[in-house]
Design a protein around this motif. Structure first.
Motif, PDB file in Angstrom:
ATOM      1  N   ASN A 434       0.857  -1.181   0.000  1.00  0.00           N
ATOM      2  CA  ASN A 434       0.000   0.000   0.000  1.00  0.00           C
ATOM      3  C   ASN A 434       0.895   1.233   0.000  1.00  0.00           C
ATOM      4  O   ASN A 434       1.843   1.314   0.794  1.00  0.00           O
ATOM      5  N   ASN A 435       0.605   2.167  -0.851  1.00  0.00           N
ATOM      6  CA  ASN A 435       1.427   3.383  -0.918  1.00  0.00           C
ATOM      7  C   ASN A 435       1.206   4.279   0.295  1.00  0.00           C
ATOM      8  O   ASN A 435       0.076   4.473   0.732  1.00  0.00           O
ATOM      9  N   ILE A 436       2.288   4.816   0.814  1.00  0.00           N
ATOM     10  CA  ILE A 436       2.216   5.875   1.816  1.00  0.00           C
ATOM     11  C   ILE A 436       2.933   7.074   1.206  1.00  0.00           C
ATOM     12  O   ILE A 436       4.165   7.125   1.156  1.00  0.00           O
ATOM     13  N   GLU A 437       2.153   8.019   0.695  1.00  0.00           N
ATOM     14  CA  GLU A 437       2.710   9.115  -0.088  1.00  0.00           C
ATOM     15  C   GLU A 437       2.844  10.390   0.731  1.00  0.00           C
ATOM     16  O   GLU A 437       2.186  10.549   1.767  1.00  0.00           O
ATOM     17  N   TYR A 438       3.691  11.266   0.249  1.00  0.00           N
ATOM     18  CA  TYR A 438       3.771  12.624   0.776  1.00  0.00           C
ATOM     19  C   TYR A 438       3.003  13.542  -0.173  1.00  0.00           C
ATOM     20  O   TYR A 438       3.000  13.328  -1.390  1.00  0.00           O
ATOM     21  N   ASP A 439       2.372  14.563   0.373  1.00  0.00           N
ATOM     22  CA  ASP A 439       1.747  15.581  -0.453  1.00  0.00           C
ATOM     23  C   ASP A 439       2.816  16.268  -1.306  1.00  0.00           C
ATOM     24  O   ASP A 439       3.921  16.543  -0.837  1.00  0.00           O
ATOM     25  N   SER A 440       2.485  16.545  -2.557  1.00  0.00           N
ATOM     26  CA  SER A 440       3.460  17.123  -3.488  1.00  0.00           C
ATOM     27  C   SER A 440       4.029  18.440  -2.973  1.00  0.00           C
ATOM     28  O   SER A 440       5.247  18.682  -3.048  1.00  0.00           O
ATOM     29  N   ASP A 441       3.175  19.307  -2.442  1.00  0.00           N
ATOM     30  CA  ASP A 441       3.645  20.603  -1.942  1.00  0.00           C
ATOM     31  C   ASP A 441       4.569  20.427  -0.739  1.00  0.00           C
ATOM     32  O   ASP A 441       5.567  21.135  -0.606  1.00  0.00           O
ATOM     33  N   TYR A 442       4.224  19.472   0.125  1.00  0.00           N
ATOM     34  CA  TYR A 442       5.045  19.203   1.304  1.00  0.00           C
ATOM     35  C   TYR A 442       6.434  18.715   0.876  1.00  0.00           C
ATOM     36  O   TYR A 442       7.464  19.155   1.403  1.00  0.00           O
ATOM     37  N   LEU A 443       6.475  17.805  -0.095  1.00  0.00           N
ATOM     38  CA  LEU A 443       7.731  17.248  -0.569  1.00  0.00           C
ATOM     39  C   LEU A 443       8.584  18.323  -1.229  1.00  0.00           C
ATOM     40  O   LEU A 443       9.801  18.417  -0.993  1.00  0.00           O
ATOM     41  N   GLU A 444       7.950  19.159  -2.042  1.00  0.00           N
ATOM     42  CA  GLU A 444       8.675  20.240  -2.722  1.00  0.00           C
ATOM     43  C   GLU A 444       9.245  21.240  -1.723  1.00  0.00           C
ATOM     44  O   GLU A 444      10.394  21.692  -1.854  1.00  0.00           O
ATOM     45  N   LYS A 445       8.460  21.555  -0.701  1.00  0.00           N
ATOM     46  CA  LYS A 445       8.912  22.502   0.330  1.00  0.00           C
ATOM     47  C   LYS A 445      10.112  21.931   1.093  1.00  0.00           C
ATOM     48  O   LYS A 445      11.068  22.656   1.397  1.00  0.00           O
ATOM     49  N   LEU A 446      10.062  20.642   1.404  1.00  0.00           N
ATOM     50  CA  LEU A 446      11.168  19.997   2.124  1.00  0.00           C
ATOM     51  C   LEU A 446      12.454  20.042   1.306  1.00  0.00           C
ATOM     52  O   LEU A 446      13.534  20.362   1.829  1.00  0.00           O
ATOM     53  N   LEU A 447      12.352  19.752   0.008  1.00  0.00           N
ATOM     54  CA  LEU A 447      13.546  19.779  -0.846  1.00  0.00           C
ATOM     55  C   LEU A 447      14.096  21.199  -0.987  1.00  0.00           C
ATOM     56  O   LEU A 447      15.322  21.391  -1.020  1.00  0.00           O
ATOM     57  N   GLU A 448      13.203  22.178  -1.060  1.00  0.00           N
ATOM     58  CA  GLU A 448      13.644  23.575  -1.141  1.00  0.00           C
ATOM     59  C   GLU A 448      14.360  23.995   0.141  1.00  0.00           C
ATOM     60  O   GLU A 448      15.324  24.753   0.110  1.00  0.00           O
ATOM     61  N   GLU A 449      13.894  23.487   1.272  1.00  0.00           N
ATOM     62  CA  GLU A 449      14.487  23.827   2.568  1.00  0.00           C
ATOM     63  C   GLU A 449      15.898  23.266   2.691  1.00  0.00           C
ATOM     64  O   GLU A 449      16.786  23.891   3.276  1.00  0.00           O
ATOM     65  N   MET A 450      16.118  22.081   2.130  1.00  0.00           N
ATOM     66  CA  MET A 450      17.433  21.427   2.248  1.00  0.00           C
ATOM     67  C   MET A 450      18.413  21.862   1.152  1.00  0.00           C
ATOM     68  O   MET A 450      19.623  21.670   1.285  1.00  0.00           O
ATOM     69  N   LYS A 451      17.891  22.418   0.090  1.00  0.00           N
ATOM     70  CA  LYS A 451      18.719  22.717  -1.082  1.00  0.00           C
ATOM     71  C   LYS A 451      19.917  23.622  -0.794  1.00  0.00           C
ATOM     72  O   LYS A 451      21.041  23.323  -1.232  1.00  0.00           O
ATOM     73  N   PRO A 452      19.773  24.736  -0.050  1.00  0.00           N
ATOM     74  CA  PRO A 452      20.948  25.593   0.212  1.00  0.00           C
ATOM     75  C   PRO A 452      22.026  24.893   1.044  1.00  0.00           C
ATOM     76  O   PRO A 452      23.178  25.324   1.050  1.00  0.00           O
ATOM     77  N   ILE A 453      21.641  23.837   1.746  1.00  0.00           N
ATOM     78  CA  ILE A 453      22.622  23.075   2.520  1.00  0.00           C
ATOM     79  C   ILE A 453      23.451  22.185   1.595  1.00  0.00           C
ATOM     80  O   ILE A 453      24.663  22.035   1.776  1.00  0.00           O
ATOM     81  N   CYS A 454      22.807  21.654   0.592  1.00  0.00           N
ATOM     82  CA  CYS A 454      23.490  20.714  -0.322  1.00  0.00           C
ATOM     83  C   CYS A 454      24.173  21.414  -1.492  1.00  0.00           C
ATOM     84  O   CYS A 454      25.162  20.906  -2.025  1.00  0.00           O
ATOM     85  N   PHE A 455      23.659  22.577  -1.902  1.00  0.00           N
ATOM     86  CA  PHE A 455      24.202  23.280  -3.060  1.00  0.00           C
ATOM     87  C   PHE A 455      24.452  24.748  -2.699  1.00  0.00           C
ATOM     88  O   PHE A 455      23.602  25.385  -2.067  1.00  0.00           O
ATOM     89  N   TYR A 456      25.598  25.237  -3.107  1.00  0.00           N
ATOM     90  CA  TYR A 456      25.964  26.614  -2.763  1.00  0.00           C
ATOM     91  C   TYR A 456      24.930  27.591  -3.319  1.00  0.00           C
ATOM     92  O   TYR A 456      24.589  27.555  -4.508  1.00  0.00           O
ATOM     93  N   THR A 457      24.432  28.455  -2.464  1.00  0.00           N
ATOM     94  CA  THR A 457      23.424  29.441  -2.843  1.00  0.00           C
ATOM     95  C   THR A 457      23.874  30.816  -2.375  1.00  0.00           C
ATOM     96  O   THR A 457      24.127  30.998  -1.174  1.00  0.00           O
ATOM     97  N   PRO A 458      24.023  31.785  -3.286  1.00  0.00           N
ATOM     98  CA  PRO A 458      24.410  33.140  -2.872  1.00  0.00           C
ATOM     99  C   PRO A 458      23.465  33.673  -1.792  1.00  0.00           C
ATOM    100  O   PRO A 458      22.256  33.420  -1.832  1.00  0.00           O
TER     101      PRO A 458
END
Length: 499
Positions: A434-458
């Motif tokens: 049975n699938n246990i999914e994340y809401d698309s907006d929630y998943l996108e927000k989480l990746l955006e939150e972690m992105k400056p940690i993983c990739f250099y951002t001015p």
């Protein structure tokens, strides 16, 4: 002095290997077949005598250090291979090779190049199920198939088995040039010896973390099917390099999924792991997020099929217990294990890959699949078996030492959450979750939150490679990780208080 070769098994596989040896003339001379069949014992096949039975005749052979035995019974169960191996070693054979029981062999093809030195994988554990690859891989005929992490344990075995699939092209994608070079050369050698079907094999060196490059590769290759095996996966190593684990595994997968959707890749299969279930390590969380990304991507496809296949440990993969134990035995021990109670689910690499390939053909878009791993195995029992395979006695020749859990380890790795409720499919050893999914907006927000940690951002320099911030974000979004880290913190505090 010419090497004498004894082929165990006078069936079709043994006969074709004997023909190979006779044709090449440089590997020695086949002295005899050894078989249990009463109809064959005492006869000759192409001038080569058939001796037997196996258990009785090996003791009267006058073998030397040059002599070699080749076990050529690909359909034999593990228990039978173990009996034959013990008979051969007891009677002085030190050079023993085996023709693995892979589906290509069962389908009727066998070549000397496919034989290899026997190892613990061949005599430990349960008998793998036989899958007709030529039948299950029909969906790949004439297709372009891309394997990420093709130089790794799973990726390279998928590549070997895909030679029988009739694919037009095999793209071997990876960022380690040595491992990609190795599997590329191996596949070309197998093809030159007549293994599998004709396919153009293309090695590609690159890094999925680069979004533009990943998009370019998927566009240029026009691949129809992707098997996504690439990942940083060594748990203790990833606990020391948390940012790299998320950067590579999560964002690399996201880049690949976006490119696959954009360029209309027909099928996408993610290789997942039991460590994604209630994860207690950064690696486990990264793979859990990869599963969520695949399920989310499946909702955005147009006539495509995106899915993941989850399974437990595979025997013999790089960095796994088997090679670790073997190296420890070579250096005189001790063999180290975490805890006497630790158990794991195991499957051989060839069996896991055959099931993954089958799932890739029968799986549906947006579905989650789990391989049936059978019963769990106690790690201490496995360690003792491997010591005995090496001709040594546990606790006498080689000690077994309990060293305690490393960070991110637990005694039992569950294969599924209770809510996932795995149910059988009509295909043996393949379960649907049975699938246990994340809401698309929630998943996108989480990746955006972690992105400056993983990739250099001015203007976000302070966040770049900030592992403490990353761990806090992940803990806030994953209760099992938060609980595990809290437990570690409490244990450390208790030790400090005692000092």
């Amino acid at each position: 002095m010419e090497k004498r070769i004894y082929i165990i098994g006078a069936g079709f596989a043994g006969q074709t290997i004997a023909d190979d040896i006779k044709r090449k003339k440089i590997f020695g001379k086949v002295n005899a077949f050894i078989d249990d069949s009463k109809d064959l014992i005492g006869t000759k096949i192409d001038g080569i005598p058939v001796l037997g039975p196996i258990a009785g005749v090996t003791s009267i052979l006058n073998n030397s250090d040059l002599d070699e035995a080749i076990i050529a019974i690909p359909s034999a169960p593990t228990e039978r291979i173990r009996e034959i191996y013990e008979t051969l070693t007891k009677n002085g054979f030190s050079h023993i090779k085996i023709l693995p029981g892979i589906s290509q062999v069962i389908n009727g093809t066998a070549h000397l190049v496919q034989t290899r030195e026997i190892d613990p994988l061949d005599v430990l554990g349960r008998t793998p199920i036989a899958i007709s690859l030529k039948e299950s891989l029909n969906y790949l005929r004439g297709k372009r198939v891309l394997i990420t992490g093709a130089g790794g344990s799973i990726g390279s075995e998928l590549s070997r088995q895909l030679l029988s699939g009739g694919a037009e092209r095999l793209y071997l994608f990876g960022h380690g040039e040595n491992s990609i070079c190795q599997i590329y050369r191996e596949l070309r050698l197998l093809q030159s010896e007549g293994v599998g079907e004709k396919a153009t094999i293309v090695p590609i060196i690159g890094d999925m973390r680069c979004r533009e490059y990943t998009d370019y590769i998927i566009k240029q290759t026009k691949c129809n099917v992707i098997f996504h095996c690439a990942a940083y996966k060594h748990v203790p190593m990833m606990e020391e390099n948390q940012v790299s684990a998320i950067e590579n595994n999560v964002y690399g997968t996201k880049n690949l999924l976006d490119a696959a959707i954009k360029h209309k890749v027909e099928r996408f299969v993610l290789i997942s792991t039991d460590k994604a279930v209630s994860p207690v390590s950064i690696y486990g969380v990264s793979k859990m997020l990869c599963e969520k990304l695949v399920l989310d991507a499946a909702k955005k496809t147009d006539g495509q099929s995106f899915m993941f296949v989850r399974f437990g440990n595979v025997l013999g993969s790089r960095g796994s217990l088997l090679p670790l134990f073997q190296n420890q035995i070579k250096t005189g021990g001790p063999v180290t294990i975490t805890d006497k109670k630790m158990v794991r689910y195991f499957m051989t690499i060839p069996e896991a890959c055959s099931l993954v390939l089958q799932t890739g053909g029968v799986g549906e878009n947006g579905k989650s699949y789990l391989l049936d791993m059978g019963d769990p195995v106690k790690i201490i029992d496995l360690a003792e078996q491997i010591i005995r395979f090496s001709g040594l006695e546990p606790y006498k020749d080689i000690d077994v030492k309990i060293v305690g859990a490393r960070k991110g380890e637990r005694l039992v790795e569950p294969l599924w959450l209770k809510e996932e409720n795995p149910v059988p499919t009509k295909y043996k050893k393949i379960l649907e979750l049975n699938n246990i999914e994340y809401d698309s907006d929630y998943l996108e927000k989480l990746l955006e939150e972690m992105k400056p940690i993983c990739f250099y951002t001015p203007d976000r320099e302070a966040d770049f490679r900030n592992k403490e911030k990353l761990i806090n974000i992940l803990c806030e979004n994953c209760k099992s990780l938060k609980d595990f880290y809290r437990e570690i913190k409490n244990d450390n505090q208790k030790r400090t208080d005692l000092l």
